[in-house]
Design a protein around this motif. Structure first.
Motif, PDB file in Angstrom:
ATOM      1  N   ASN A  43      54.145  41.675  55.515  1.00  0.00           N
ATOM      2  CA  ASN A  43      52.871  42.108  54.951  1.00  0.00           C
ATOM      3  C   ASN A  43      53.090  43.134  53.843  1.00  0.00           C
ATOM      4  O   ASN A  43      54.053  43.901  53.885  1.00  0.00           O
ATOM      5  CB  ASN A  43      51.993  42.728  56.037  1.00  0.00           C
ATOM      6  CG  ASN A  43      51.561  41.714  57.066  1.00  0.00           C
ATOM      7  OD1 ASN A  43      51.253  40.589  56.740  1.00  0.00           O
ATOM      8  ND2 ASN A  43      51.566  42.114  58.325  1.00  0.00           N
ATOM      9  N   PRO A  44      52.172  43.187  52.884  1.00  0.00           N
ATOM     10  CA  PRO A  44      52.290  44.200  51.826  1.00  0.00           C
ATOM     11  C   PRO A  44      52.189  45.608  52.399  1.00  0.00           C
ATOM     12  O   PRO A  44      51.496  45.852  53.381  1.00  0.00           O
ATOM     13  CB  PRO A  44      51.090  43.908  50.917  1.00  0.00           C
ATOM     14  CG  PRO A  44      50.626  42.547  51.270  1.00  0.00           C
ATOM     15  CD  PRO A  44      51.025  42.310  52.688  1.00  0.00           C
ATOM     16  N   THR A  45      52.903  46.538  51.769  1.00  0.00           N
ATOM     17  CA  THR A  45      52.774  47.950  52.100  1.00  0.00           C
ATOM     18  C   THR A  45      51.932  48.603  51.012  1.00  0.00           C
ATOM     19  O   THR A  45      51.966  48.191  49.860  1.00  0.00           O
ATOM     20  CB  THR A  45      54.148  48.632  52.196  1.00  0.00           C
ATOM     21  OG1 THR A  45      54.846  48.453  50.970  1.00  0.00           O
ATOM     22  CG2 THR A  45      54.974  48.053  53.332  1.00  0.00           C
ATOM     23  N   PHE A  46      51.198  49.603  51.393  1.00  0.00           N
ATOM     24  CA  PHE A  46      50.252  50.234  50.479  1.00  0.00           C
ATOM     25  C   PHE A  46      50.630  51.672  50.238  1.00  0.00           C
ATOM     26  O   PHE A  46      51.256  52.286  51.101  1.00  0.00           O
ATOM     27  CB  PHE A  46      48.830  50.110  51.037  1.00  0.00           C
ATOM     28  CG  PHE A  46      48.350  48.683  51.032  1.00  0.00           C
ATOM     29  CD1 PHE A  46      47.690  48.175  49.930  1.00  0.00           C
ATOM     30  CD2 PHE A  46      48.609  47.845  52.105  1.00  0.00           C
ATOM     31  CE1 PHE A  46      47.267  46.855  49.905  1.00  0.00           C
ATOM     32  CE2 PHE A  46      48.197  46.520  52.084  1.00  0.00           C
ATOM     33  CZ  PHE A  46      47.519  46.030  50.979  1.00  0.00           C
ATOM     34  N   PRO A  47      50.287  52.221  49.081  1.00  0.00           N
ATOM     35  CA  PRO A  47      49.400  51.680  48.049  1.00  0.00           C
ATOM     36  C   PRO A  47      50.049  50.507  47.308  1.00  0.00           C
ATOM     37  O   PRO A  47      51.267  50.350  47.315  1.00  0.00           O
ATOM     38  CB  PRO A  47      49.164  52.862  47.110  1.00  0.00           C
ATOM     39  CG  PRO A  47      50.357  53.726  47.276  1.00  0.00           C
ATOM     40  CD  PRO A  47      50.800  53.543  48.705  1.00  0.00           C
ATOM     41  N   ALA A  48      49.184  49.727  46.668  1.00  0.00           N
ATOM     42  CA  ALA A  48      49.622  48.556  45.917  1.00  0.00           C
ATOM     43  C   ALA A  48      48.769  48.427  44.660  1.00  0.00           C
ATOM     44  O   ALA A  48      47.708  49.024  44.551  1.00  0.00           O
ATOM     45  CB  ALA A  48      49.492  47.302  46.777  1.00  0.00           C
ATOM     46  N   ILE A  49      49.278  47.634  43.732  1.00  0.00           N
ATOM     47  CA  ILE A  49      48.570  47.386  42.468  1.00  0.00           C
ATOM     48  C   ILE A  49      48.396  45.883  42.327  1.00  0.00           C
ATOM     49  O   ILE A  49      49.345  45.115  42.526  1.00  0.00           O
ATOM     50  CB  ILE A  49      49.350  47.974  41.278  1.00  0.00           C
ATOM     51  CG1 ILE A  49      49.421  49.499  41.434  1.00  0.00           C
ATOM     52  CG2 ILE A  49      48.714  47.576  39.945  1.00  0.00           C
ATOM     53  CD1 ILE A  49      50.286  50.206  40.432  1.00  0.00           C
ATOM     54  N   GLY A  50      47.178  45.461  42.002  1.00  0.00           N
ATOM     55  CA  GLY A  50      46.875  44.041  41.848  1.00  0.00           C
ATOM     56  C   GLY A  50      46.510  43.711  40.413  1.00  0.00           C
ATOM     57  O   GLY A  50      45.612  44.324  39.840  1.00  0.00           O
ATOM     58  N   PHE A  51      47.213  42.760  39.826  1.00  0.00           N
ATOM     59  CA  PHE A  51      46.945  42.316  38.457  1.00  0.00           C
ATOM     60  C   PHE A  51      46.073  41.071  38.510  1.00  0.00           C
ATOM     61  O   PHE A  51      46.376  40.116  39.215  1.00  0.00           O
ATOM     62  CB  PHE A  51      48.258  42.005  37.735  1.00  0.00           C
ATOM     63  CG  PHE A  51      49.102  43.220  37.516  1.00  0.00           C
ATOM     64  CD1 PHE A  51      48.888  44.028  36.410  1.00  0.00           C
ATOM     65  CD2 PHE A  51      50.088  43.576  38.420  1.00  0.00           C
ATOM     66  CE1 PHE A  51      49.655  45.160  36.211  1.00  0.00           C
ATOM     67  CE2 PHE A  51      50.856  44.703  38.233  1.00  0.00           C
ATOM     68  CZ  PHE A  51      50.645  45.502  37.131  1.00  0.00           C
ATOM     69  N   ARG A  52      44.975  41.108  37.746  1.00  0.00           N
ATOM     70  CA  ARG A  52      44.002  40.012  37.775  1.00  0.00           C
ATOM     71  C   ARG A  52      43.545  39.663  36.366  1.00  0.00           C
ATOM     72  O   ARG A  52      43.717  40.427  35.429  1.00  0.00           O
ATOM     73  CB  ARG A  52      42.799  40.400  38.624  1.00  0.00           C
ATOM     74  CG  ARG A  52      42.054  41.600  38.062  1.00  0.00           C
ATOM     75  CD  ARG A  52      40.804  41.911  38.860  1.00  0.00           C
ATOM     76  NE  ARG A  52      40.166  43.126  38.438  1.00  0.00           N
ATOM     77  CZ  ARG A  52      39.356  43.238  37.382  1.00  0.00           C
ATOM     78  NH1 ARG A  52      39.085  42.191  36.634  1.00  0.00           N
ATOM     79  NH2 ARG A  52      38.818  44.403  37.082  1.00  0.00           N
ATOM     80  N   ARG A  53      42.909  38.490  36.285  1.00  0.00           N
ATOM     81  CA  ARG A  53      42.294  38.068  35.019  1.00  0.00           C
ATOM     82  C   ARG A  53      41.033  38.886  34.781  1.00  0.00           C
ATOM     83  O   ARG A  53      40.413  39.363  35.718  1.00  0.00           O
ATOM     84  CB  ARG A  53      41.891  36.590  35.077  1.00  0.00           C
ATOM     85  CG  ARG A  53      43.012  35.621  35.281  1.00  0.00           C
ATOM     86  CD  ARG A  53      42.511  34.190  35.567  1.00  0.00           C
ATOM     87  NE  ARG A  53      41.816  34.149  36.860  1.00  0.00           N
ATOM     88  CZ  ARG A  53      40.551  33.810  37.012  1.00  0.00           C
ATOM     89  NH1 ARG A  53      39.802  33.451  36.006  1.00  0.00           N
ATOM     90  NH2 ARG A  53      39.980  33.809  38.207  1.00  0.00           N
ATOM     91  N   ASP A  54      40.647  39.040  33.524  1.00  0.00           N
ATOM     92  CA  ASP A  54      39.384  39.692  33.174  1.00  0.00           C
ATOM     93  C   ASP A  54      38.303  38.625  33.272  1.00  0.00           C
ATOM     94  O   ASP A  54      38.176  37.775  32.396  1.00  0.00           O
ATOM     95  CB  ASP A  54      39.474  40.272  31.755  1.00  0.00           C
ATOM     96  CG  ASP A  54      38.222  41.014  31.342  1.00  0.00           C
ATOM     97  OD1 ASP A  54      37.430  41.405  32.222  1.00  0.00           O
ATOM     98  OD2 ASP A  54      38.034  41.213  30.130  1.00  0.00           O
ATOM     99  N   VAL A  55      37.556  38.645  34.361  1.00  0.00           N
ATOM    100  CA  VAL A  55      36.557  37.609  34.618  1.00  0.00           C
ATOM    101  C   VAL A  55      35.159  38.193  34.553  1.00  0.00           C
ATOM    102  O   VAL A  55      34.974  39.396  34.475  1.00  0.00           O
ATOM    103  CB  VAL A  55      36.776  36.951  36.000  1.00  0.00           C
ATOM    104  CG1 VAL A  55      38.106  36.238  36.053  1.00  0.00           C
ATOM    105  CG2 VAL A  55      36.664  37.971  37.116  1.00  0.00           C
ATOM    106  N   GLY A  56      34.185  37.331  34.596  1.00  0.00           N
ATOM    107  CA  GLY A  56      32.791  37.762  34.594  1.00  0.00           C
ATOM    108  C   GLY A  56      32.073  37.245  33.370  1.00  0.00           C
ATOM    109  O   GLY A  56      32.645  36.570  32.510  1.00  0.00           O
TER     110      GLY A  56
END
Length: 160
Positions: free
Chosen positions: A2-15
């Motif tokens: 499982n991921p350990t935190f803190p973490a950073i998530g990269f996402r598309r610019d949506v909306g």
């Protein structure tokens, strides 16, 4: 694993006004923080395809997001629903990816900051409300320098 935190998530610019070729990032302080999505994120699929980098520099891709239930009491839900900010508990399927180095993570964050200046603009500093006016580009470079000076994912999250 499982991921350990803190973490950073990269996402598309949506909306509605998103630019899908731009990459943005979100910070998640805990597993509980990562398990919550707002209505906007669910509507536009902001987490679909997100690359999560945990505090050990392990990476995962979010392949599926399932809405589980409302996070808040009903009265809070109704209020947040009116402004389209209702919060939901979610279950997310994660696909493991190759780990990255801290320098690669810093490069990716720096690129996101510099390509999305509106997200990082400090209008008060630019206008000189708390001292002499500052140049917007210099402020962005200062943020990038702070990210580059961090010695861990936790250090990056604390700085940001």
């Amino acid at each position: 694993m499982n991921p350990t935190f803190p973490a950073i998530g990269f996402r598309r610019d949506v909306g509605r006004y998103g630019t899908p070729d731009l990459e943005k990032f979100d910070e998640f302080l805990s597993a509980e923080d990562f398990a919550i999505c707002d209505q906007w994120e669910l509507k536009y699929g902001a987490r679909n395809g997100m690359v999560l980098v945990d505090s050990n520099l392990n990476c995962w891709r979010v392949t599926n997001v399932k809405r589980l239930r409302i996070r808040r009491p009903l009265w809070s839900y109704l209020l947040r629903l009116l402004v389209q900010q209702a919060l939901y508990w979610v279950d997310q399927d994660l696909e493991p990816l190759e780990p990255i180095t801290l320098d690669q993570l810093k490069d990716r964050i720096a690129a996101s900051i510099l390509s999305n200046p509106d997200d990082w603009r400090d209008d008060e500093a630019i206008a000189g409300e708390d001292g002499p006016p500052q140049d917007e580009q210099e402020l962005l470079y200062a943020i990038v320098a702070g990210v580059r000076a961090a010695d861990s994912v936790e250090g990056i999250v604390d700085f940001l």
